[in-house]
Design a protein around this motif. Structure first.
Motif: not given
Length: 642
Positions: A130-134, A167-173, A238-240, A246-248
């Motif tokens: 689930m590591m979202t890396i390019r 990918v839909n990026f959701v910033p951390p809280a 993370t792909f979450m 849960t896993r996305s």
């Protein structure tokens, strides 16, 4: 020592400030349960319902009119082994993998290694970490350079719109950002996909400390965002799905929640052949995985799209008579298109377990506290059950270092010169076709330059935030392997997979120098010295080149489960299999869309790049019609009875 009870109390409220995402009703595209339910023809037939296949199918059927059939070998599953975030590797112990082993590896003391590829709807995205890396800018610009740099489509800039679409990026809280000093830049991300790049609502404080420890090394950068295409040390998402935690992955993003009668999926089915009329693809034949002898033929009115991955895409091409003439002849398969590069140029990221244990690590809580501190362990379970937060919301860590070799090694210049002057043909199989050898030489020339660059990462090191660290990953291996059909039983057996690990001896030099830098980080760094690192593997006594060679041969795995390169996007004279439109050379109405088209590996986990390539491919397919360079038979009977 930090007061971790205070940290936990703060974390319990973090989800309140997290973004709210609206989820569509949980519907699905049409799932076909029997071969007999398949229509006689579709506009597009996609072989493989993994990361790329489902992405392309979703995009092509968005108009509600274009008909698509996806044929997937594995099952459709909602197993918790796939969906669970904690650890990220639950799927690695699951049944959702093909049962394939490599041939004995000559340079690894004749060891074999498992070939880990997903066998389930969603493919590798269902079972990865689930590591979202390019990769870096240079990684993708390198792809375009093999075509003379004339087409800006295959560059970092050209691919960025598709990374953003994928990918839909959701910033951390905010509380997590402030506590962990996470930085990000939304200009590198999109917000329209149903595949999410999310963040856990809690982080181990030790991760931030371990990240900051790199600041004592000159030349190491700290990009503001992991998606910027820059080398250095950074946080990555993370792909979450940040709502369900849960896993996305491809199934949830490009299959679940879709209600389209023009999008069909049949599972547990094995494609046996791409059907050709002359040199034009007209459809495929397939059978049920359960051993049924019934063969179903389905026509593709526009194109066949091969998305079976780095192992099975070249196998299916060869089974269909598209590949190296010599290999096909040995398997008694008639050559329809002599394409020497099919199944060659095989690459994966080698990894080497190396372990340092910090005896005086005083930053708590740490991952080890889950097993040694009953109070913390109980809180972790409760925090996730009640509020989807805490350690169980973390998949494999979210920070790491992607470091340029020129910073890691003082021997970079010497190694670059050695690679430039190397007789590249000598490290390839003796019967390698001249075009494949020319392609390899072009790749090595590019990587020789990259060894001197601060813009290409050769070393990946993920940070744990805890008392044990260490994993060596060579992001740009120099060795190349092969994936070919079994000449004895080509139709009944899995392909013959040979990583040819360490066949280029300079890989040993690169890996050992990467390891030397890791040793400096853990034991000579003033910011980590206080933690009292003890080198468990391979041990501080390993210092000479010969000792490194012996240890690496014994301990390395040739695979990080990122098979790529076997249907390379390169000019045909460089051993290419597909052109810049991902169309198979010499075959009409046939494309390959998966990691097998990567001419060289990006310096990153491959999943996000596969999504981007699939998004770009879908756009090219919609814009380009059926296209292709094949010819139909003017007389006679075509395969499949057309």
């Amino acid at each position: 020592m930090q007061n971790w009870l205070t940290l936990l109390a703060t974390a319990s409220a973090l989800l309140v400030g997290s973004p709210c995402l609206a989820h569509p009703q949980r519907l699905t595209a049409t799932i076909l349960s029997r071969q007999g339910d398949v229509r006689q023809s579709y506009d597009y037939v996609i072989v493989g319902g993994g990361t790329a296949g489902l992405t392309v199918a979703d995009r092509l059927t968005e108009d509600g009119k274009t008909t698509v059939l996806v044929i997937e070998h594995g099952p459709l599953s909602d197993s918790s082994d796939i969906s669970t975030i904690d650890g990220g590797f639950f799927g690695m112990g699951s049944p959702f993998f093909y049962n394939i082993d490599s041939v004995p590896q000559v340079h690894l003391n004749n060891r074999t290694t498992p070939v880990r590829i997903g066998d389930v709807v969603g493919g590798g995205s269902a079972v990865n970490a689930m590591m979202t890396i390019r990769g870096t800018v240079e990684d993708y610009d390198r792809w375009g350079s093999f075509f003379g740099g004339k087409n800006p489509a295959w560059t970092f800039k050209g691919l960025l719109p598709y990374f953003k679409r994928a990918v839909n990026f959701v910033p951390p809280a905010v509380a997590v950002t402030d506590a962990s000093k996470i930085t990000y830049d939304t200009s590198y991300w999109g917000n329209s996909s149903r595949v999410y790049a999310g963040w856990p609502s809690w982080q181990y404080p030790g991760t931030t400390a371990q990240l900051n420890a790199f600041k004592s090394f000159p030349g190491i950068e700290f990009p503001t965002d992991s998606g910027a295409g820059e080398t250095g040390v950074y946080w990555y998402p993370t792909f979450m799905d940040p709502v369900t935690v849960t896993r996305s992955y491809a199934k949830t993003g490009h299959y679940g929640g879709i209600n389209r009668s023009n999008y069909h999926l049949i599972t547990e089915s094995k494609v046996t052949k791409i059907l050709l009329c002359g040199t034009t693809a007209t459809g495929v034949s397939f059978t049920a995985v359960n051993g049924s002898s019934n063969v179903t033929v389905v026509k593709a009115d526009k194109e066949v799209i091969l998305s079976a991955g780095g192992i099975h895409s070249p196998q299916l091409l060869q089974l269909s008579g598209i590949g190296p003439r010599k290999i096909l002849a040995a398997a008694n398969i008639t050559t329809r298109v002599d394409l020497p590069g099919v199944g060659q140029n095989f690459q994966d990221h080698p990894m080497l377990y190396a372990t340092w244990t910090y005896k005086n690590f005083s930053i708590h809580p740490s991952p080890e506290d889950r097993y040694t501190n009953a109070t913390f362990a109980a809180w972790a379970d409760t925090a996730f059950a009640v509020n989807k937060t805490g350690p169980l919301a973390i998949a494999t860590g979210n920070a790491g270092a992607w470091l340029p070799f020129s910073v890691v090694s003082p021997r970079a210049a010497a190694l670059s010169a050695a690679l430039q002057s190397q007789n590249h043909t000598s490290v390839l199989p003796p019967d390698t076709h001249h075009s494949v050898a020319a392609g390899y030489a072009a790749q090595m020339a590019s990587l020789a330059t990259a060894l001197l660059s601060t813009k290409t990462s050769f070393y990946n090191m993920a940070l744990t935030g805890g008392e044990t660290n260490g994993l060596i990953v060579n992001l740009h291996p120099l060795s190349r392997g092969t994936v070919n059909i079994d000449p004895v039983d080509p139709h009944g057996k899995e392909p013959v997979v040979d990583y040819r690990a360490l066949s280029n001896p300079l890989d040993v030099s690169v890996i050992s120098d990467i390891y030397r830098f890791a040793r400096r980080y853990h034991t000579e760094n003033p910011l980590t010295a206080a933690w009292g690192a003890v080198e468990e593997l391979p041990g501080a006594n390993v210092t000479t080149d010969e000792q490194w060679r012996e240890y690496i041969a014994e301990a390395i795995s040739p695979s990080l489960f990122h098979p790529a390169g076997t249907c390379a996007m390169l000019p045909r004279e460089l051993g290419g299999v597909v052109d810049e439109e991902l169309r198979v050379y010499g075959v009409g109405r046939l494309r390959v869309v998966d990691a097998s088209v990567f001419p060289t590996l990006p310096g990153a986990n491959t999943c996000q790049t596969v999504y981007a390539v699939a998004e770009k491919a879908a756009e090219m397919i919609r814009a380009g019609g059926s296209g292709g360079s094949g010819e139909r038979e003017k007389e006679g009977v075509c395969e499949g009875g057309e």
